[in-house]
Motif scaffolding. Structure first.
Motif, PDB file in Angstrom:
ATOM      1  N   UNK A 612       0.869  -1.258   0.061  1.00 22.29           N
ATOM      2  CA  UNK A 612      -0.034  -0.027   0.058  1.00 22.29           C
ATOM      3  C   UNK A 612       0.767   1.243  -0.083  1.00 22.29           C
ATOM      4  N   UNK A 613       0.515   2.227  -0.599  1.00 27.03           N
ATOM      5  CA  UNK A 613       1.181   3.456  -1.000  1.00 27.03           C
ATOM      6  C   UNK A 613       0.067   4.587  -0.388  1.00 27.03           C
ATOM      7  N   UNK A 614       0.253   5.404   0.662  1.00 25.25           N
ATOM      8  CA  UNK A 614      -0.778   6.411   0.789  1.00 25.25           C
ATOM      9  C   UNK A 614      -0.177   7.837   0.838  1.00 25.25           C
ATOM     10  N   UNK A 615      -0.600   8.673  -0.288  1.00 23.70           N
ATOM     11  CA  UNK A 615      -0.080   9.740  -0.219  1.00 23.70           C
ATOM     12  C   UNK A 615      -1.053  11.160   0.325  1.00 23.70           C
ATOM     13  N   UNK A 616      -0.319  11.943   1.084  1.00 24.69           N
ATOM     14  CA  UNK A 616      -1.297  13.176   1.560  1.00 24.69           C
ATOM     15  C   UNK A 616      -0.507  14.231   1.034  1.00 24.69           C
ATOM     16  N   UNK A 617      -1.059  15.215   0.232  1.00 25.02           N
ATOM     17  CA  UNK A 617      -0.422  16.183  -0.312  1.00 25.02           C
ATOM     18  C   UNK A 617      -0.611  17.388   1.028  1.00 25.02           C
ATOM     19  N   UNK A 618       0.423  18.412   0.801  1.00 21.94           N
ATOM     20  CA  UNK A 618       0.773  19.350   1.680  1.00 21.94           C
ATOM     21  C   UNK A 618      -0.648  20.195   1.962  1.00 21.94           C
ATOM     22  N   UNK A 619      -0.758  20.832   3.012  1.00 19.95           N
ATOM     23  CA  UNK A 619      -2.068  21.627   3.347  1.00 19.95           C
ATOM     24  C   UNK A 619      -1.709  22.934   4.084  1.00 19.95           C
ATOM     25  N   UNK A 620      -2.603  23.821   4.158  1.00 18.56           N
ATOM     26  CA  UNK A 620      -2.318  24.882   5.377  1.00 18.56           C
ATOM     27  C   UNK A 620      -2.886  24.449   6.358  1.00 18.56           C
ATOM     28  N   UNK A 621      -2.178  25.120   7.631  1.00 19.16           N
ATOM     29  CA  UNK A 621      -2.795  24.864   9.001  1.00 19.16           C
ATOM     30  C   UNK A 621      -3.513  26.018   9.624  1.00 19.16           C
ATOM     31  N   UNK A 622      -3.486  27.119   8.751  1.00 17.20           N
ATOM     32  CA  UNK A 622      -4.019  28.403   9.227  1.00 17.20           C
ATOM     33  C   UNK A 622      -5.091  28.769   8.482  1.00 17.20           C
ATOM     34  N   UNK A 623      -6.184  29.600   8.647  1.00 21.95           N
ATOM     35  CA  UNK A 623      -7.038  30.235   7.873  1.00 21.95           C
ATOM     36  C   UNK A 623      -6.256  31.127   7.054  1.00 21.95           C
ATOM     37  N   UNK A 624      -5.354  31.863   7.418  1.00 22.21           N
ATOM     38  CA  UNK A 624      -4.617  33.088   6.910  1.00 22.21           C
ATOM     39  C   UNK A 624      -3.762  32.283   5.741  1.00 22.21           C
ATOM     40  N   UNK A 625      -3.430  31.081   5.651  1.00 23.89           N
ATOM     41  CA  UNK A 625      -2.829  30.483   4.910  1.00 23.89           C
ATOM     42  C   UNK A 625      -1.022  30.897   4.736  1.00 23.89           C
ATOM     43  N   UNK A 626      -0.602  31.068   6.285  1.00 27.75           N
ATOM     44  CA  UNK A 626       0.700  31.623   6.121  1.00 27.75           C
ATOM     45  C   UNK A 626       1.584  30.534   6.707  1.00 27.75           C
ATOM     46  N   UNK A 627       0.933  29.267   7.325  1.00 25.60           N
ATOM     47  CA  UNK A 627       1.568  28.074   7.916  1.00 25.60           C
ATOM     48  C   UNK A 627       1.160  26.805   7.045  1.00 25.60           C
ATOM     49  N   UNK A 628       2.088  26.056   7.067  1.00 27.19           N
ATOM     50  CA  UNK A 628       1.636  24.776   6.092  1.00 27.19           C
ATOM     51  C   UNK A 628       2.361  23.340   6.920  1.00 27.19           C
ATOM     52  N   UNK A 629       1.788  22.425   6.366  1.00 26.85           N
ATOM     53  CA  UNK A 629       2.516  21.060   6.722  1.00 26.85           C
ATOM     54  C   UNK A 629       2.901  20.615   5.346  1.00 26.85           C
ATOM     55  N   UNK A 630       3.840  19.755   5.294  1.00 22.49           N
ATOM     56  CA  UNK A 630       4.601  19.378   3.870  1.00 22.49           C
ATOM     57  C   UNK A 630       3.717  18.344   3.449  1.00 22.49           C
TER      58      UNK A 630
END
Length: 692
Positions: A612-630
């Motif tokens: 199994x290969x599971x891929x999760x894209x990067x995403x913003x972690x705040x509503x301001x779109x200033x911080x993110x997870x890779x």
């Protein structure tokens, strides 16, 4: 990694495994056409216009999921973020929701019965479903059915437990890394017209992190009676959970530090939960043309947990006790027309109590405004009624379903403390007043109408096209109405509504089976807490996406399953967040691409190996779109071996490459980046014996 990359992999794999195609399907993903979520009756869904995905029993057995999140990874559009222990945050054709009403976006069921009453859900409530002993898990995407009302905004997750009344049974024992153990037992007796049996599971998990553990027991008791024109199934479900919880770790990319990932900054955190449900499903076949179903049920639930994520770390105790009934009349008017109608009703007594034992630590402001003692103490008596009707037409490959559901909900709220934002003894807090505000006793009413239109056309024996136009809704959650803060003394909230359009195609041709769908949804009256700490229903969001679920059989030995979702979820209302207006921003915790693939090799009838290969894209972690997870990519390897009659051994290696990743990432102004770290490489074994 975007959709084009995944598509390239599909066709590269096809060339690499070039072989004569065959219609034989791998038993891991043999398509189960029988579904109950769409109709309350089990039926063949080969012309169903709804988007319903299933995790079948063979796949559940192979996965041996330690948490339901592992099973739902195989569903395109689902994104369950595992917290710690049995906790999680859900998403289904949506961003991952948080806050008091997060649970109200997705309706969760066990055997068709809601785990919690409308207005009293809990974001972690799926741990009350016996997914460890599921026959299958059905996921209805979007607000497509008149059978479901409040809370079924983005969809429905229905855990269908195994039926032990058919006789036979099995016993299984799981053992894995970090002290994980689970025992499962199913036993029953089929007496012909009647049957009785039970499912049971016990889980013990001492955990990877410091001072964390899960002790959980689940039990289902079932009875079945089959008469000439009447069938009766009755069940009792019980869940008991005692969990020591490990909280977030803090600091940018702290999940990459092995020492930090094992730390538990909240050793005092815990969650105790007990839930029971009793139900009976009576189906009377009045004639060849008419069926009637009556499903009464009762529910009792109690939970106590520490809110370690809040200043002062208060305790919360909540409970609900209620009864309800579901009904469905199904009448075939003639060969082309069929009528469905029913009335659902429910009465619930709910209560909540929040208490802080010790003084608040931290800044002088926090110490002054968050007092020791009782914060909330209230009861809510909730009554709901929901009539619905649907008309179905079939002719020459066409099927049309037109229906509507009306729901009326009443909350009779009784505050058992002093009204307002004082301490529990009536004295005021310094620095402007106490944080927690208690509205006076009140009665609230909500009513909603949701029309549904579904069309499908069978082009030929292997191809079906479909379209859905539907409206979903949810009444405000009781916590959103009655757990207020600061100067808010009354929450004047409207029901959240969602308008959904979906187009899709389903195919089943020789070695290919697939469902491809696209959706566009607009959501109004989204409830959130604004910068003044007021609960308001002024939000608007937009959701659009494309989903593909594919099963491709290369030959008798090799097969590939894919579940891919590419989606964009954005704010469409104006809301200042500091110096940023979030209108047009991507909603936090909403990865664009989520992909899950499983490559299966069956060299013999007794052996199956799956990568199994599971891929999760990067995403913003705040509503301001200033911080993110890779984002991250995880590999897991599983193998099952039927080594003797009735005996099976399964070995699993999860996170095969020992990737450092976060199960959940977010950002807050008071703590910065914080994470629930994922477990490192984990090895699990299962030994199972099944008898007839």
């Amino acid at each position: 990694m975007r959709l084009v990359t995944v598509t390239t992999i599909i066709f590269a794999s096809q060339l690499a495994f070039k072989a004569e195609a065959t219609t034989q399907h791998n038993t891991l993903q043999d398509v189960e056409r029988i579904t109950t979520t769409a109709s309350r009756f089990a039926f063949d869904d080969d012309i169903n216009a709804l988007s319903i995905s299933t995790v079948n029993n063979a796949l559940l057995s192979q996965l041996g999921a330690t948490h339901i999140e592992k099973a739902l990874q195989t569903i395109a559009g689902a994104n369950i973020q595992h917290g710690n222990g049995q906790e999680y945050l859900p998403a289904l054709r949506s961003p991952v929701y948080t806050g008091a009403g997060a649970c109200a976006a997705i309706l969760t069921l066990e055997d068709g019965i809601a785990l919690r009453a409308p207005g009293f859900c809990n974001v972690n409530e799926l741990f009350e479903a016996h997914s460890e002993m599921a026959q299958r898990i059905e996921v209805l995407k979007g607000p497509g059915s008149v059978l479901y009302g409040s809370n079924a905004v983005h969809g429905v997750i229905n855990v269908i437990t195994q039926d032990p009344t058919l006789g036979g049974g099995f016993g299984a024992f799981d053992m894995g890394s970090y002290g994980y153990k689970r025992a499962k037992l199913r036993a029953g007796q089929d007496y012909g017209a009647q049957g009785i049996g039970f499912n049971a599971s016990v889980t013990r998990d001492s955990g990877y992190r410091d001072d964390e553990s899960v002790d959980q027991e689940k039990f289902n008791l079932r009875h079945r009676y089959d008469g000439d024109s009447l069938t009766l199934q009755s069940g009792f479900s019980y869940t008991n959970l005692k969990q020591q919880t490990a909280g977030y770790i803090e600091g940018f990319e702290s999940y990459k530090n092995p020492e930090l990932t094992q730390q538990n900054l909240n050793p005092e955190a815990f969650r105790d939960n007990r839930a029971m449900r009793l139900w009976s499903k009576l189906r009377w076949q009045y004639s060849d043309l008419t069926d009637l179903a009556i499903i009464p049920y009762a529910r009792d639930q109690r939970m106590t947990f520490r809110k370690h994520f809040l200043p002062g770390k208060p305790l919360e105790h909540n409970a609900q006790h209620g009864v309800g009934v579901q009904t469905l009349l199904q009448h075939r008017l003639n060969e082309r027309w069929r009528l469905q109608a029913g009335l659902d009703a429910e009465y619930t007594q709910g209560s909540l109590w929040q208490f802080q034992e010790n003084p608040t630590s931290g800044s002088a402001f926090l110490q002054a405004t968050i007092p020791q003692g009782k914060h909330y103490d209230y009861d809510v008596y909730a009554t709901g009624y929901a009539p619905f009707v649907a008309l179905q037409y079939r002719h020459k490959g066409w099927q049309a379903n037109l229906g509507a559901r009306y729901e009326w909900q009443r909350y009779d709220y009784h505050n058992r403390m002093l009204d307002g934002r004082t301490k529990d003894d009536g004295t005021p807090c310094a620095m402007g007043g106490c944080r927690y505000s208690r509205p006076g006793s009140d009665v609230s009413y909500f009513d909603d109408l949701s029309p549904k239109l579904a069309l499908s056309y069978r082009v030929n024996a292997t191809l079906l096209t479909f379209a859905n136009l539907a409206k979903g809704y949810r009444a405000p959650h009781t916590a959103e109405l009655y757990q207020l803060q600061r100067q808010q003394s009354l929450a004047e909230l409207d029901s959240e509504t969602l308008d959904s359009l979906e187009l899709g195609v389903k195919g089943d041709y020789k070695h290919w089976q697939f469902t491809l769908s696209g959706y566009l949804m607009h959501k109004d009256n989204v409830i959130y807490r604004n910068s003044d700490f007021f609960n308001v229903s002024q939000g608007q969001t937009k959701h659009r996406g494309i989903e593909l679920e594919l099963d491709y059989q290369f030959n008798n030995a090799w097969s590939l399953q894919l579940a891919i979702a590419n989606a964009l979820h954005t704010y469409t209302h104006s809301q200042p967040q500091g110096e940023v207006d979030i209108r047009g921003n991507i909603i936090d915790t909403a990865p664009r691409l989520i992909a899950d693939s499983r490559l299966n090799w069956r060299p013999s009838a007794d052996l199956l190996v799956s990568l199994q290969w599971h891929h999760l894209d990067d995403y913003f972690t705040d509503a301001e779109n200033l911080h993110s997870y890779a984002g991250h990519d995880l590999l897991s390897l599983r193998a099952s071996w039927q080594f003797d009659k009735g005996w099976q051994a399964i070995a699993r290696i999860e996170n095969l490459t020992d990737e450092a990743y976060a199960e959940r990432a977010d950002y807050t102004s008071f703590s910065g980046d914080r994470y629930f770290p994922g477990r490192p490489r984990t090895v699990l074994f299962t030994l199972r014996y099944q008898w007839d």
